[in-house]
Design a protein around this motif. Structure first.
Motif, PDB file in Angstrom:
ATOM      1  N   ALA A 183      23.082  10.794  12.219  1.00 60.45           N
ATOM      2  CA  ALA A 183      23.378  10.328  13.580  1.00 60.45           C
ATOM      3  C   ALA A 183      23.699  11.516  14.479  1.00 60.45           C
ATOM      4  CB  ALA A 183      24.536   9.334  13.568  1.00 60.45           C
ATOM      5  N   ASP A 184      24.432  12.490  13.969  1.00 56.88           N
ATOM      6  CA  ASP A 184      24.736  13.697  14.746  1.00 56.88           C
ATOM      7  C   ASP A 184      23.465  14.460  15.093  1.00 56.88           C
ATOM      8  OD1 ASP A 184      27.429  13.108  14.644  1.00 56.88           O
ATOM      9  OD2 ASP A 184      27.877  14.574  13.064  1.00 56.88           O
ATOM     10  N   ARG A 236      24.990   9.557   6.548  1.00 65.25           N
ATOM     11  CA  ARG A 236      24.580   8.786   7.731  1.00 65.25           C
ATOM     12  C   ARG A 236      25.127   9.415   9.009  1.00 65.25           C
ATOM     13  NH1 ARG A 236      26.015   3.466   4.466  1.00 65.25           N
ATOM     14  NH2 ARG A 236      24.020   3.138   3.453  1.00 65.25           N
ATOM     15  N   ASN A 237      26.378   9.861   8.970  1.00 64.23           N
ATOM     16  CA  ASN A 237      26.968  10.501  10.142  1.00 64.23           C
ATOM     17  C   ASN A 237      26.235  11.790  10.493  1.00 64.23           C
ATOM     18  OD1 ASN A 237      28.860   8.472  10.407  1.00 64.23           O
ATOM     19  ND2 ASN A 237      30.492   9.609   9.393  1.00 64.23           N
ATOM     20  N   LYS A 240      28.363   7.637   3.785  1.00 60.93           N
ATOM     21  CA  LYS A 240      28.839   7.646   5.169  1.00 60.93           C
ATOM     22  C   LYS A 240      28.659   9.026   5.784  1.00 60.93           C
ATOM     23  CE  LYS A 240      32.910   6.653   7.948  1.00 60.93           C
ATOM     24  NZ  LYS A 240      34.338   6.346   7.944  1.00 60.93           N
ATOM     25  N   ASP A 241      28.993  10.062   5.032  1.00 58.93           N
ATOM     26  CA  ASP A 241      28.837  11.425   5.536  1.00 58.93           C
ATOM     27  C   ASP A 241      27.381  11.736   5.833  1.00 58.93           C
ATOM     28  OD1 ASP A 241      31.560  11.718   5.206  1.00 58.93           O
ATOM     29  OD2 ASP A 241      31.397  12.952   3.389  1.00 58.93           O
ATOM     30  N   GLN A 299      31.744   7.287   0.487  1.00 60.13           N
ATOM     31  CA  GLN A 299      32.043   8.342   1.466  1.00 60.13           C
ATOM     32  C   GLN A 299      30.864   9.305   1.610  1.00 60.13           C
ATOM     33  OE1 GLN A 299      34.872   8.507   3.489  1.00 60.13           O
ATOM     34  NE2 GLN A 299      33.553   9.975   4.536  1.00 60.13           N
TER      35      GLN A 299
END
Length: 146
Positions: free
Chosen positions: A112-113, A108-109, A105-106, A102
C-alpha cells in the motif's frame, strides 16, 4: 449508466489495467521477507482458517512436496503452526500464528505504501485521485459478483 459504454469494452480495459498494476506491484521488491508462495499460503490460511497441507497444495495448484517446503519454511520462522485435527487425530491442520498475521499485515502495508508513493507523484491530479478512490469500492463489488 451511459448508453455509449459497452460492458465488454469496460471489462477489457479494467482487466488490462488491473493486470498491469497487480503484476507491477508483485514485481517490485518490498520488505517483509515473504516469497510469493509463502504469502499465498499465509493469505489462504488467514482468510479461510486452518487446513491441511494437501488442501493448500490443491488450492495453489502445486505439488504436495512444494507446499511442504513452503510450509516448512513458514513453520521454522514461527509464522505457521501445526495442530491435530479435532475431527481426525491422524491429520494435522495448519494455521497462521500471530507472527504470521503480522508478517502478512506488514507485507500488505508495504505494498500500500508503494502505491501511495506512486499516487503522491505529480503524475496524478486531485480529480484523478478522487476517481481512483471512488473506483476501489466498485472494484471490490465487481470482484464479489464474479
Amino acid at each position: 449508466m451511459n448508453d455509449d459504454l459497452d460492458p465488454a469494452e469496460v471489462a477489457s480495459v479494467l482487466l488490462a489495467g488491473l493486470s498491469v498494476l497487480v503484476r507491477r506491484v508483485r514485481q517490485v521488491p518490498v520488505d517483509g521477507g515473504l516469497t510469493m508462495p509463502e504469502r499465498h499460503a499465509l493469505s489462504h490460511l488467514d482468510r479461510s482458517g486452518p487446513t491441511t497441507s494437501s488442501a493448500l497444495a490443491r488450492e495453489a495448484q502445486i505439488t504436495a512436496q512444494a507446499m511442504g517446503a513452503t510450509l516448512g519454511a513458514l513453520r521454522s520462522r514461527g509464522l505457521v503452526e501445526r495442530h491435530p485435527d479435532p475431527d481426525d487425530g491422524r491429520r494435522m491442520l495448519l494455521s497462521v500464528t500471530e507472527a504470521g498475521a503480522q508478517a502478512l499485515k506488514d507485507k500488505r502495508n508495504a505494498r500500500a505504501d508503494l502505491i501511495a508513493r506512486a499516487l503522491t507523484s505529480s503524475a496524478f491530479t486531485q480529480t484523478e485521485l478522487e476517481l481512483l478512490a471512488e473506483a476501489g469500492p466498485l472494484l471490490e463489488r465487481l470482484a464479489q459478483s464474479i
